[in-house]
Write a protein that holds these residues in place. Sequence first.
Motif, PDB file in Angstrom:
ATOM      1  N   GLY A 222      20.670 120.884   0.638  1.00 12.86           N
ATOM      2  CA  GLY A 222      21.456 121.098   1.844  1.00 12.86           C
ATOM      3  C   GLY A 222      20.996 120.298   3.035  1.00 12.86           C
ATOM      4  N   ARG A 223      21.467 120.748   4.178  1.00 15.61           N
ATOM      5  CA  ARG A 223      21.150 120.109   5.455  1.00 15.61           C
ATOM      6  C   ARG A 223      20.805 121.208   6.451  1.00 15.61           C
ATOM      7  NH1 ARG A 223      24.532 117.294   2.790  1.00 15.61           N
ATOM      8  NH2 ARG A 223      24.888 115.085   2.968  1.00 15.61           N
ATOM      9  N   LEU A 224      20.007 120.836   7.439  1.00 19.65           N
ATOM     10  CA  LEU A 224      19.690 121.791   8.495  1.00 19.65           C
ATOM     11  C   LEU A 224      19.488 121.047   9.798  1.00 19.65           C
ATOM     12  CD1 LEU A 224      16.281 121.739   8.948  1.00 19.65           C
ATOM     13  CD2 LEU A 224      16.472 122.718   6.676  1.00 19.65           C
ATOM     14  N   VAL A 225      19.607 121.793  10.879  1.00 20.40           N
ATOM     15  CA  VAL A 225      19.355 121.273  12.220  1.00 20.40           C
ATOM     16  C   VAL A 225      18.277 122.159  12.823  1.00 20.40           C
ATOM     17  CG1 VAL A 225      20.320 120.827  14.513  1.00 20.40           C
ATOM     18  CG2 VAL A 225      21.711 120.420  12.471  1.00 20.40           C
ATOM     19  N   ALA A 226      17.219 121.509  13.322  1.00 16.60           N
ATOM     20  CA  ALA A 226      16.089 122.252  13.882  1.00 16.60           C
ATOM     21  C   ALA A 226      15.646 121.596  15.179  1.00 16.60           C
ATOM     22  CB  ALA A 226      14.937 122.281  12.880  1.00 16.60           C
TER      23      ALA A 226
ATOM     24  N   TRP B 201      22.123 125.686   9.300  1.00 14.76           N
ATOM     25  CA  TRP B 201      21.807 125.222   7.955  1.00 14.76           C
ATOM     26  C   TRP B 201      23.085 125.285   7.143  1.00 14.76           C
ATOM     27  CZ3 TRP B 201      19.708 129.214  10.591  1.00 14.76           C
ATOM     28  CH2 TRP B 201      20.129 130.501  10.254  1.00 14.76           C
ATOM     29  N   SER B 202      23.214 124.374   6.191  1.00 10.49           N
ATOM     30  CA  SER B 202      24.430 124.270   5.399  1.00 10.49           C
ATOM     31  C   SER B 202      24.078 123.798   3.996  1.00 10.49           C
ATOM     32  CB  SER B 202      25.389 123.281   6.069  1.00 10.49           C
ATOM     33  OG  SER B 202      26.528 123.092   5.273  1.00 10.49           O
ATOM     34  N   PRO B 203      24.442 124.570   2.979  1.00  5.63           N
ATOM     35  CA  PRO B 203      24.134 124.141   1.617  1.00  5.63           C
ATOM     36  C   PRO B 203      25.077 123.031   1.159  1.00  5.63           C
ATOM     37  CG  PRO B 203      25.327 126.218   1.577  1.00  5.63           C
ATOM     38  CD  PRO B 203      25.066 125.891   3.026  1.00  5.63           C
ATOM     39  N   ASP B 204      24.588 122.205   0.252  1.00  2.00           N
ATOM     40  CA  ASP B 204      25.428 121.206  -0.387  1.00  2.00           C
ATOM     41  C   ASP B 204      26.432 121.912  -1.295  1.00  2.00           C
ATOM     42  OD1 ASP B 204      24.157 119.043   0.812  1.00  2.00           O
ATOM     43  OD2 ASP B 204      22.778 118.722  -0.866  1.00  2.00           O
ATOM     44  N   PRO B 205      27.521 121.221  -1.704  1.00  2.32           N
ATOM     45  CA  PRO B 205      28.470 121.838  -2.639  1.00  2.32           C
ATOM     46  C   PRO B 205      27.749 122.302  -3.909  1.00  2.32           C
ATOM     47  CG  PRO B 205      29.404 119.834  -1.723  1.00  2.32           C
ATOM     48  CD  PRO B 205      27.965 119.892  -1.271  1.00  2.32           C
ATOM     49  N   GLY B 206      28.045 123.507  -4.347  1.00  2.00           N
ATOM     50  CA  GLY B 206      27.421 124.077  -5.527  1.00  2.00           C
ATOM     51  C   GLY B 206      26.130 124.827  -5.233  1.00  2.00           C
ATOM     52  N   TRP B 207      25.664 124.769  -4.013  1.00  6.17           N
ATOM     53  CA  TRP B 207      24.438 125.438  -3.605  1.00  6.17           C
ATOM     54  C   TRP B 207      24.791 126.587  -2.665  1.00  6.17           C
ATOM     55  CZ3 TRP B 207      19.342 123.803  -4.842  1.00  6.17           C
ATOM     56  CH2 TRP B 207      19.275 122.635  -5.614  1.00  6.17           C
ATOM     57  N   ARG B 208      23.844 127.481  -2.462  1.00  7.14           N
ATOM     58  CA  ARG B 208      23.995 128.564  -1.485  1.00  7.14           C
ATOM     59  C   ARG B 208      22.640 128.787  -0.809  1.00  7.14           C
ATOM     60  NH1 ARG B 208      23.841 130.413  -6.532  1.00  7.14           N
ATOM     61  NH2 ARG B 208      22.483 132.161  -7.076  1.00  7.14           N
ATOM     62  N   THR B 209      22.650 129.513   0.297  1.00 11.04           N
ATOM     63  CA  THR B 209      21.392 129.775   1.006  1.00 11.04           C
ATOM     64  C   THR B 209      20.955 131.209   0.767  1.00 11.04           C
ATOM     65  OG1 THR B 209      22.575 130.368   3.014  1.00 11.04           O
ATOM     66  CG2 THR B 209      21.832 128.091   2.829  1.00 11.04           C
ATOM     67  N   ASP B 210      19.659 131.416   0.912  1.00 15.89           N
ATOM     68  CA  ASP B 210      19.070 132.739   0.742  1.00 15.89           C
ATOM     69  C   ASP B 210      17.756 132.749   1.515  1.00 15.89           C
ATOM     70  OD1 ASP B 210      18.762 135.312  -0.186  1.00 15.89           O
ATOM     71  OD2 ASP B 210      17.966 134.725  -2.137  1.00 15.89           O
ATOM     72  N   ASP B 211      17.308 133.913   1.898  1.00 14.03           N
ATOM     73  CA  ASP B 211      15.995 134.095   2.534  1.00 14.03           C
ATOM     74  C   ASP B 211      15.761 133.120   3.695  1.00 14.03           C
ATOM     75  OD1 ASP B 211      15.487 136.089   0.687  1.00 14.03           O
ATOM     76  OD2 ASP B 211      14.476 134.725  -0.702  1.00 14.03           O
ATOM     77  N   VAL B 212      16.575 133.217   4.732  1.00 14.06           N
ATOM     78  CA  VAL B 212      16.434 132.349   5.901  1.00 14.06           C
ATOM     79  C   VAL B 212      15.524 133.018   6.917  1.00 14.06           C
ATOM     80  CG1 VAL B 212      17.654 131.167   7.766  1.00 14.06           C
ATOM     81  CG2 VAL B 212      18.735 131.388   5.524  1.00 14.06           C
ATOM     82  N   SER B 213      14.528 132.285   7.386  1.00 14.03           N
ATOM     83  CA  SER B 213      13.671 132.708   8.500  1.00 14.03           C
ATOM     84  C   SER B 213      13.803 131.639   9.585  1.00 14.03           C
ATOM     85  CB  SER B 213      12.214 132.824   8.050  1.00 14.03           C
ATOM     86  OG  SER B 213      12.080 133.837   7.087  1.00 14.03           O
ATOM     87  N   PRO B 214      14.742 131.824  10.522  1.00 17.07           N
ATOM     88  CA  PRO B 214      15.077 130.743  11.446  1.00 17.07           C
ATOM     89  C   PRO B 214      14.089 130.512  12.581  1.00 17.07           C
ATOM     90  CG  PRO B 214      16.448 132.653  11.900  1.00 17.07           C
ATOM     91  CD  PRO B 214      15.624 132.978  10.684  1.00 17.07           C
ATOM     92  N   GLY B 215      13.157 131.421  12.832  1.00 15.63           N
ATOM     93  CA  GLY B 215      12.277 131.257  13.974  1.00 15.63           C
ATOM     94  C   GLY B 215      12.964 131.733  15.239  1.00 15.63           C
ATOM     95  N   PRO B 216      12.488 131.360  16.392  1.00 15.63           N
ATOM     96  CA  PRO B 216      11.384 130.429  16.639  1.00 15.63           C
ATOM     97  C   PRO B 216      10.041 131.033  16.233  1.00 15.63           C
ATOM     98  CG  PRO B 216      12.229 131.290  18.720  1.00 15.63           C
ATOM     99  CD  PRO B 216      13.095 131.844  17.635  1.00 15.63           C
ATOM    100  N   ALA B 217       9.261 130.204  15.583  1.00 13.26           N
ATOM    101  CA  ALA B 217       7.944 130.609  15.093  1.00 13.26           C
ATOM    102  C   ALA B 217       7.153 129.342  14.771  1.00 13.26           C
ATOM    103  CB  ALA B 217       8.099 131.479  13.850  1.00 13.26           C
ATOM    104  N   ALA B 218       5.939 129.520  14.307  1.00 11.07           N
ATOM    105  CA  ALA B 218       5.128 128.365  13.909  1.00 11.07           C
ATOM    106  C   ALA B 218       5.756 127.655  12.712  1.00 11.07           C
ATOM    107  CB  ALA B 218       3.712 128.806  13.580  1.00 11.07           C
ATOM    108  N   THR B 219       6.423 128.417  11.823  1.00  9.62           N
ATOM    109  CA  THR B 219       7.170 127.833  10.703  1.00  9.62           C
ATOM    110  C   THR B 219       8.499 128.549  10.576  1.00  9.62           C
ATOM    111  OG1 THR B 219       6.255 129.351   9.055  1.00  9.62           O
ATOM    112  CG2 THR B 219       5.063 127.271   9.398  1.00  9.62           C
ATOM    113  N   ALA B 220       9.475 127.829  10.078  1.00  4.06           N
ATOM    114  CA  ALA B 220      10.784 128.394   9.751  1.00  4.06           C
ATOM    115  C   ALA B 220      11.077 127.977   8.320  1.00  4.06           C
ATOM    116  CB  ALA B 220      11.856 127.859  10.705  1.00  4.06           C
ATOM    117  N   SER B 221      11.953 128.721   7.651  1.00  4.88           N
ATOM    118  CA  SER B 221      12.237 128.364   6.263  1.00  4.88           C
ATOM    119  C   SER B 221      13.642 128.777   5.872  1.00  4.88           C
ATOM    120  CB  SER B 221      11.227 129.011   5.320  1.00  4.88           C
ATOM    121  OG  SER B 221      11.345 130.420   5.358  1.00  4.88           O
ATOM    122  N   VAL B 222      14.133 128.116   4.832  1.00  8.11           N
ATOM    123  CA  VAL B 222      15.425 128.450   4.235  1.00  8.11           C
ATOM    124  C   VAL B 222      15.331 128.110   2.752  1.00  8.11           C
ATOM    125  CG1 VAL B 222      16.447 126.211   4.843  1.00  8.11           C
ATOM    126  CG2 VAL B 222      17.938 128.154   4.369  1.00  8.11           C
TER     127      VAL B 222
END
Length: 154
Positions: free
Chosen positions: A83-87, A99-120
């Motif tokens: 996918g793609r993301l903007v941070a 955040w946006s998944p590519d075709p055929g993909w999906r997102t799960d477990d998003v931790s957007p922050g603000p924090a020392a780390t973010a994840s998707v």
Amino acid sequence: MTRRGLWMTAGWLLAAAVTAGAGTVALDLVGAGILGPQNQPLSQDDVARALETVPTSTTPVAPASTTTSSSAPAPRGLTVPGGRLVAKCTGDRIELMSWSPDPGWRTDDVSPGPAATASVKFKNDGTENVTIVTCRDGEPHAETVADEGHHGRG
């Protein structure tokens, strides 16, 4: 249709045509009176005369300022596996703006922050990738690792 019906229909049509014509003429007259001669297009001579009265200037005009404040963090787009993301970074804190998944993909477990780390997590039928985003030198930086714990199921 009877003869009387024909005359009535013709009469109505004639009355409608006369009313439309009279309305058009009235609007033209009223419009010219309200708006005056400026409602008419200018001739080439009119344009030339108007341009002669405009003072010429040799002073360059400065363009409007387009600089932005360097203190405002600029979001950055990142393409990652799945996918793609903007941070954006604010100091050493990261925030996922979108955040946006590519075709055929999906997102799960998003931790957007603000924090020392973010994840998707981006998932498809057989793969799960966890993207961890941090700030390095004031810019978002992404690392993607395969999530081995689920093997695409769950």
